[in-house]
Design a protein around this motif. Structure first.
Motif, mmCIF file in Angstrom:
data_model
loop_
_atom_site.group_PDB
_atom_site.id
_atom_site.type_symbol
_atom_site.label_atom_id
_atom_site.label_comp_id
_atom_site.label_asym_id
_atom_site.label_seq_id
_atom_site.Cartn_x
_atom_site.Cartn_y
_atom_site.Cartn_z
ATOM 1 N N GLU A 69 0.804 -1.222 0.000
ATOM 2 C CA GLU A 69 0.000 0.000 0.000
ATOM 3 C C GLU A 69 0.839 1.275 0.000
ATOM 4 N N HIS B 73 -8.387 -3.789 -0.651
ATOM 5 C CA HIS B 73 -7.571 -3.903 0.559
ATOM 6 C C HIS B 73 -6.485 -2.813 0.580
ATOM 7 N N GLU B 74 -5.750 -2.701 -0.512
ATOM 8 C CA GLU B 74 -4.652 -1.727 -0.531
ATOM 9 C C GLU B 74 -5.192 -0.308 -0.435
ATOM 10 N N HIS C 284 -5.857 0.842 3.007
ATOM 11 C CA HIS C 284 -4.630 1.265 3.699
ATOM 12 C C HIS C 284 -4.334 2.757 3.529
ATOM 13 N N GLU D 35 -3.575 -4.053 9.107
ATOM 14 C CA GLU D 35 -3.967 -5.204 8.297
ATOM 15 C C GLU D 35 -5.360 -5.750 8.614
ATOM 16 N N ALA E 99 -7.721 -3.418 6.821
ATOM 17 C CA ALA E 99 -7.658 -3.531 5.357
ATOM 18 C C ALA E 99 -8.274 -4.856 4.908
ATOM 19 N N TYR F 185 -4.276 -10.718 9.938
ATOM 20 C CA TYR F 185 -5.211 -10.407 8.854
ATOM 21 C C TYR F 185 -6.608 -10.991 9.158
HETATM 22 ZN ZN ZN Z 1 -2.417 -4.982 3.827
#
Ligand code: ZN
Length: 837
Positions: free
Chosen positions: A267, A298-299, A302, A321, A324, A385
């Motif tokens: 990210e 997801h990125e 971030h 994490e 995200a 995660y």
């Molecule tokens: Zn990540």
């Protein structure tokens, strides 16, 4: 190199305030080295004190406040003389390109000889590119300029402008690129990507979006650009709307497909880097597109969680994490055609999370003991995660979504461009929610292990429930966690119903009065819809009925809960692995969701490869191959083709695969493209039905980076002494091998079919591995154990060798962690095999 400790970081953060970096990179010095100049302006709160700056490279010269300083450079640190109140440090250095994906990685595309550079700075690799204070809570504005060969495109965190072409030295014409300042930012979010990229641009709502890939993949980017841009734009709209805040880093957002990228994606502010296998050059199942969509979301999450508000230290990796991960799946479920995001999450991400949380290397979602960066790096795992994301889903359910997101908005406005901790987040959410969440956070984020939910039922003579209770047991020694769940009642006919149940902070079973009087279910599924992170018990009778019940369950997330818990029983040695494979053969042909079958089929292959005694592997593979042939006629046909390519055992199946490669008897809708051709060749090579000549011919036809990696994998899988010896050399001794080729060698080397041939290498692996840590980076150690461990050599001897290795006290943190995990899997496989007999 010594890893920065938390104590050192705290001390330095108390001493310094960093204002800006001006970084100049010279990428015109050949194929080994690059130049850097780092000009750092910073203040010192205690003038006269000293500290150090990190640099993993060779310092050439340095000045502090205009005066040259003596270069006291040990390992990765340059010690500074006593500081003034206001300082300017200039460090001129030379760095080495890497092959591991850490620091400034250099890849050469075999398709056309073009060179691609990509800087990956997380968690402490910015120092491999330029001198810096390499810790996340010393944020500063970063301004980059780059001198590069004239034909290259250079991308960075900020918007870049190319200057005029100038005549360079030996390297030919060059151009200088100037980038807009970015930040304040943490240096681990720094990147630069350079090479003859092919680029596509699109503007939406005031932001310029770019997608980039190496030149040889241009046609694939052109073909997939619309899908990529549309997802990007919709996800950005979602975040800006939900967070009530514009994208916080200017008016450009690049995403770059990068060769030999170590992880999935990263990210970096304004310039996300993505492994370029995710720019598809062959037909892929929808699950792959769903995965890529999730990664894009997801990125982007971030940019707020991590880039705008950044963890203070690596013990709060989860602040980056877990959020995200949670938002990546959530947003894809809302802005794309993949509505079954939580089912996909369940089997693909949470299942490894349960596995990790019950293994010896587990840790709290928010651990308190991350003494240095090297230990922080270890927590890039299925706890930080998916378990963290699951905890956040629970938190959102507890607070209500509106309050949850209002709390996040308050958190962003309070800590924007700064750093934050667990306490800051929980404090803000508690304030906004009007409830003290400290106890919740202690139970969910500071503990380890998986709760188990069990149903206690009584059924009357008419076959109706007279009592239903949900009991919960905490992991050994752990506190009871609160849960909000649904209890899924699946009767013999109809689609069933989910009943909300709250499990408060008591040990007592919780009654479910709504079920009293109803017919006893074929399946009573605790954690229906997968709202919490807990294992649920399936009774033997329920297991027997799953083949009939699963296809009738309407919700993908609930079906994922069934698969996950059936798999847990296999791993616990309570359900034979063959039964799991048979269940897949029964239920998957009716599975409508694209997200579930790939994971379930991978589990089946793992069951065959490691959880069954050798003599029962082929029968299990036959079941799988039979399933694949059924699936070839339906919506999962692309997936089915690759499964058949991996699992074919009978002469008839192998002849069919060989025919596919010749373009004969190919099922409709299955293009026999490069990836499928290589998959088939890998199977044929493994079985000795194809040799070096076929591999060379295939590589001539597909002389690409992916083709070279596939060829390496095939060569390592040839069943002869010389091929294994050559592969071993690559696996354990080649210091210039790239991360991708290293992984490919490991995958090809340890084939279950070659147990006799590779037997002598099992003890050699344990003897030689520790020595490689002296010259391998953490990233390459990750691969050398992740793909190189003799995981298919399931035996007491392998377990003993693992234990002996772990008894040593000189293992690098990454090596120890990965071996602990891999060794545990050998024990799980031994237990599963014992149960299978
Ligand atoms: Zn990540």
């Amino acid at each position: 190199m010594p890893s920065l400790t938390q104590a050192e970081a705290v001390r330095r953060a108390a001493l310094l305030a960093v204002d800006s970096y001006a970084v100049e990179l010279d990428l015109t010095r050949g194929d080994q080295l690059f130049g850097s100049v780092s000009r750092i302006r910073f203040r010192c709160h205690q003038p006269g004190e000293s500290t150090f700056v990190e640099l993993t490279g060779r310092p050439v010269a340095a000045t502090l406040n205009g005066a040259p300083i003596e270069l006291d450079h040990r390992d990765n640190r340059v010690t500074l003389p006593p500081l003034a109140a206001d300082n300017e440090l200039v460090v001129i250095a030379e760095g080495e390109y890497t092959r591991s994906g850490e620091g400034l990685h250099r890849a050469v595309d075999p398709a056309d000889g073009e060179v691609y550079l990509c800087a990956s700075s997380a968690p402490d690799n910015a120092q491999r590119v330029f001198a810096c204070f390499d810790q996340p809570d010393l944020k500063a504005t970063v301004t980059l300029s780059v001198t590069a060969p004239a034909p290259w495109t250079v991308l960075g965190n900020g918007a870049g402008t190319r200057g005029a072409t100038e005549s360079g030295s030996d390297a030919g014409a060059v151009a200088r690129w100037e980038f807009e300042p970015v930040g304040p930012m943490s240096v681990y979010l720094f990147t630069v990507c350079a090479g003859t990229f092919h680029s596509r641009y699109r503007e939406h709502d005031g932001i310029g979006y770019g997608w980039h890939c190496r030149a040889s993949l241009a046609e694939h980017l052109d073909e997939q650009a619309d899908e990529l841009f549309t997802l990007t734009e919709r996800a950005m709209d979602w975040y800006q709307r939900t967070f009530a805040m514009r994208y916080p880093f200017g008016a450009k957002y690049d995403q770059v497909f990068v060769p030999e990228f170590l992880y999935g994606a990263m990210e970096n502010i304004g310039c996300v880097t993505v492994r370029d296998e995710w720019l598809y050059r062959s037909a892929v199942p929808d699950s792959e597109r769903q995965l890529r969509a999730m990664v894009i979301a997801h990125e982007m999450a971030h940019m707020w969680f991590g880039d705008l508000v950044t963890l203070r230290w690596w013990d709060d990796l989860w602040l980056n994490e877990s959020f995200a991960e949670f938002l990546g799946f959530r947003v894809v479920g809302e802005v794309s055609r993949y509505a079954d995001a939580w089912g996909f999450f369940g089997v693909f991400r949470k299942l490894p999370g349960y596995q990790a949380d019950q293994g010896p290397a587990t840790h709290p979602v928010a651990p308190t003991d991350v003494p240095d960066v090297a230990h922080g790096l270890l927590n890039i795992d299925a706890i930080s995660y998916p378990k963290g994301a699951s905890a956040l889903r629970q938190l959102a359910a507890l607070l209500g979504e509106d309050t949850f997101f209002a709390g996040l908005r308050a958190y962003f406005s309070r800590y924007a461009y700064r750093n934050a901790t667990l306490a800051d987040l929980i404090g803000t959410l508690s304030e906004v929610g009007g409830v003290d969440l400290t106890g919740w956070a202690d139970r969910w984020l500071r503990t380890t292990g998986v709760d188990v939910l069990t149903a206690h039922t009584r059924v009357d003579a008419a076959g109706r429930y007279s009592a239903v209770e949900v009991a919960r047991s905490a992991p050994a020694g752990g506190p009871v966690r609160p849960h909000r769940i649904r209890v899924g009642w699946y009767p013999a006919t109809g689609t069933g119903e989910g009943i909300p149940v709250t499990l408060p902070l008591t040990d007592d079973p919780v009654p479910v009065p709504e079920l009293v009087g109803r017919p006893a279910a074929e399946l009573l599924l605790l954690n229906d819809a997968d709202l919490t992170f807990a294992r649920v018990d399936l009774t033997p009778a329920e297991l027997d009925r799953l083949g009939a019940v699963l296809p009738a369950m309407p919700d993908a997330a609930s079906r994922a809960v069934v698969w996950t818990n059936a798999w847990e029983l296999v791993r616990a040695g309570r359900w034979p692995a063959e039964r799991f494979v048979e269940l897949a053969a029964t239920a998957l042909p009716a599975e409508p969701s694209p997200g579930l079958p790939p994971s379930v089929l991978r589990l089946c292959e793992r069951a065959a490869d490691t959880y069954l005694p050798a003599e029962r592997r082929d029968p299990a593979l036959r079941v799988l191959a039979g399933l694949a042939r059924v699936l070839l006629a339906g919506p999962h046909r692309l997936l089915a083709a690759s499964v058949l390519a991996r699992c074919a055992v009978t002469d008839e199946e192998l002849e069919l695969l060989a025919d596919w490669r010749r373009g004969e008897r190919v099922p409709e809708g299955v293009p026999v493209d490069a990836e499928l051709r290589w998959s088939i060749l890998f199977r044929l090579a493994t079985l000795g039905l194809a040799g070096p000549a076929e591999i060379d011919a295939e590589l001539t036809a597909d002389h690409t980076a992916a083709g070279e990696v596939a060829a390496t994998r095939c060569r390592a899988a040839l069943p002869d002494v010389a091929a294994k010896r050559a592969a071993w050399q690559l696996l354990m001794a080649d210091r210039s091998i790239s991360n991708r080729h290293l992984a490919a060698v490991g995958e090809g080397f340890w084939r279950p079919e070659h147990a006799v041939l590779t037997d002598e290498y099992v003890p050699r692996y344990f003897a030689e591995l520790p020595g490689t840590a002296a010259w391998r980076s953490p990233g390459l150690l990750l691969v050398a154990v992740g793909s190189g461990y003799p995981s298919t050599a399931v035996s007491e001897r392998t377990a003993r060798l693992g234990a002996e290795l772990l008894a040593r006290d000189d293992l690098a943190p990454m090596l120890r962690r990965k071996v602990v995990e891999a060794d545990h899997e050998i024990h799980v496989a031994l237990a599963a095999r014992a149960a299978a007999r």
